[in-house]
Design a protein around this motif. Sequence first.
Motif, short mmCIF file in Angstrom:
data_model
loop_
_atom_site.label_atom_id
_atom_site.label_comp_id
_atom_site.label_asym_id
_atom_site.label_seq_id
_atom_site.Cartn_x
_atom_site.Cartn_y
_atom_site.Cartn_z
N PHE A 159 2.79 4.77 11.80
CA PHE A 159 1.99 4.97 13.01
C PHE A 159 2.75 4.53 14.26
O PHE A 159 2.67 5.17 15.31
N TYR A 213 -2.06 7.94 4.56
CA TYR A 213 -2.83 6.69 4.56
C TYR A 213 -4.04 6.80 3.63
O TYR A 213 -4.42 5.86 2.96
N LEU A 267 0.76 2.03 5.88
CA LEU A 267 1.49 2.79 6.90
C LEU A 267 2.96 2.45 6.91
O LEU A 267 3.75 3.11 7.56
N ASN A 298 -13.34 0.60 6.39
CA ASN A 298 -11.99 0.17 6.73
C ASN A 298 -11.81 0.20 8.25
O ASN A 298 -11.92 1.26 8.86
N LEU A 319 -9.13 -0.40 10.02
CA LEU A 319 -7.79 -0.09 10.53
C LEU A 319 -7.69 1.30 11.18
O LEU A 319 -7.17 1.43 12.29
N PRO A 320 -8.22 2.37 10.52
CA PRO A 320 -8.11 3.68 11.18
C PRO A 320 -8.78 3.72 12.55
O PRO A 320 -8.30 4.42 13.45
N LEU A 377 -6.27 2.37 14.89
CA LEU A 377 -5.20 3.35 15.08
C LEU A 377 -5.64 4.42 16.05
O LEU A 377 -4.90 4.83 16.95
#
Lengths: 492, 117
Positions: A133, A184, A190, B70, B72-73, B76
């Motif tokens: 990422f 992912y 990542l 989750n 984290l995405p 991101l």
Amino acid sequence: MTAHLPILPVILPLIAAALCLLLPWARAAWLLAGATTWAVFALAAALIHRVLDQGSLVYALGGWPAPWGIEYRVDALNALVLLVVTGIGAVVMLYARRSVEREVPRSRIPLFYVAYLLALAGLLGITLTGDAFNLFVFLEISSLASYILIAQGPDRRSLTAAFRYLVMGTIGATFILMGVGFLYMVTGTLNLYDLAARLDGVEANRTVRAGFAFLTVGLSLKLALFPLHLWLPNAYAFAPNVVSAFLAATATKVALYALVRFLFTVFGAQDVFQNVPLGTVFLALALAAVFSGSFVAIFQDELKRMLAYSSVAQIGYMVLGLSFASVTGLTATVVHLFNHALMKGALFLAVGCLAYRIGATRMEAIAGLGHRMPWTFGAFAVAGVSLIGLPPTAGFISKWYLVSGALELGWWPVAVLILLASLLALVYIGRVLEAAYFRKPSVAEELQAEAPVALLAPTWLLAGANLYFGLDTRLSAGVAGEAARALLGGPG
Amino acid sequence: MAWLGLYNYWLVIFLMMAGFYVVIAHGNMVKKLIGLNVFQTSVFIFYITIAKADGGAPPILTEGLTRYANPLPHVLILTAIVVGIATTAVGLALVVRIWERFGTVEDEQIPDSDDPE
């Protein structure tokens, strides 16, 4: 200090870019940007020295260990790419002062260097990072900065060229983001090296394949692989000369590095060359790129556009080496990545000297100038010979590895095609040299003198590098070979 | 009817293709940028969708809960949204300059080759 060596090449230009923004004077901004690029070049030299000495360096950003934190990992491959990108960035900065003063309005010069430093930071970030990422973010930083740099060209068509590049580049980057998302989804990580290890245990299911396809297409767009190269010729032709030289020598190379990293490190265990006919696809596209790019280059009357189409062809050679999926082929790819940066950098800088002196880069304008500007055309000739691939220049080394890679696999028709394509390069470089040395100068050429030393010295630095790396290949081919063996030796 | 349960993904595919189509089919540069935005948005929704865990709670530590979505995405995609905004800003700035220098933002009306001004 030395513990933080892997992160400094990214941090320094980022900080310098912010400082540059505060400087109102063109000269001060140039000094700061120049000093930064040379410092980063020195860091890259120190890094490659350490990597060759002690093996890969691993750096955990902010002290968070991988795979939770972002990891920077420097091995022979990215140390070499880092060296060439920073080297070109530094040499081009020497050239930039006079050239940029001519092409960019004075009030905008500090901002120009801000964009330049951001582009450099982005490219170095892509090269160093070990996080998928993070790679996307740096890709966008460098891309956004390069759209701005291209739009600074003196011709108004630079604006449309930049806009088209923005549209194509964003589609490419979004594809990459999508691909990273798919990976992912399967692995929950990542980190590139962690991804490689986790994909090792995964059956090649449809999600992995979709991620692989998105990544390959997205990166191919970024590196301008035929037929996704349409943004490149206008972007390089209308950008300021400094920007053409810098981007042609670095941006596509870094994208190619990212592709190599994904194909061999991340998907290495998936054996993509066995399970997907990737080798065949790349072979066909690479040959199409080499021939179409060279053919179109022959018919260009504008030198920068000719060099841009030649870049499309040269990228074809690099992807060709990749398609062999052998140690020799991959060595050829990495060597050519290194050497092509030197040749295209020198060629674009020589054309920039020409533009500086006579204000034009068209074929008619250079008639008979070879004797009036011997140094400019001397550099063009040396780099041109390197582009064709004749000894004793760096280009010969690339062609040598490429042809031996093809012969190793018994693909002699490919070897013949490589040599044929070199003849096409001979034609388009020959056209320029013929016009410069053997044609009658047009009227009112009495005033033309050689370009200033401030422009000639950097041009010859790169032209000289073409000769040096044609004779001493320890750094280029030696490290490239080591990198290729590491990439094919297995994941990680 | 299992495929209906994956309607988020169908939405992603639809948005992606619609945005892509607008980018390709429209000559107007502002419309191209809008298409590009829709195209990018589809990826944002994709990331948010993959973060969902079946029966997962919002990712805030609470007594007695062990199953979380989750986070984290989401993080991101915050970054990707910022990148998208930056791209749109640069794109629109270029469109303004193109309008000033060419007097049009239609792709077809911009000459492919003209003499340097």
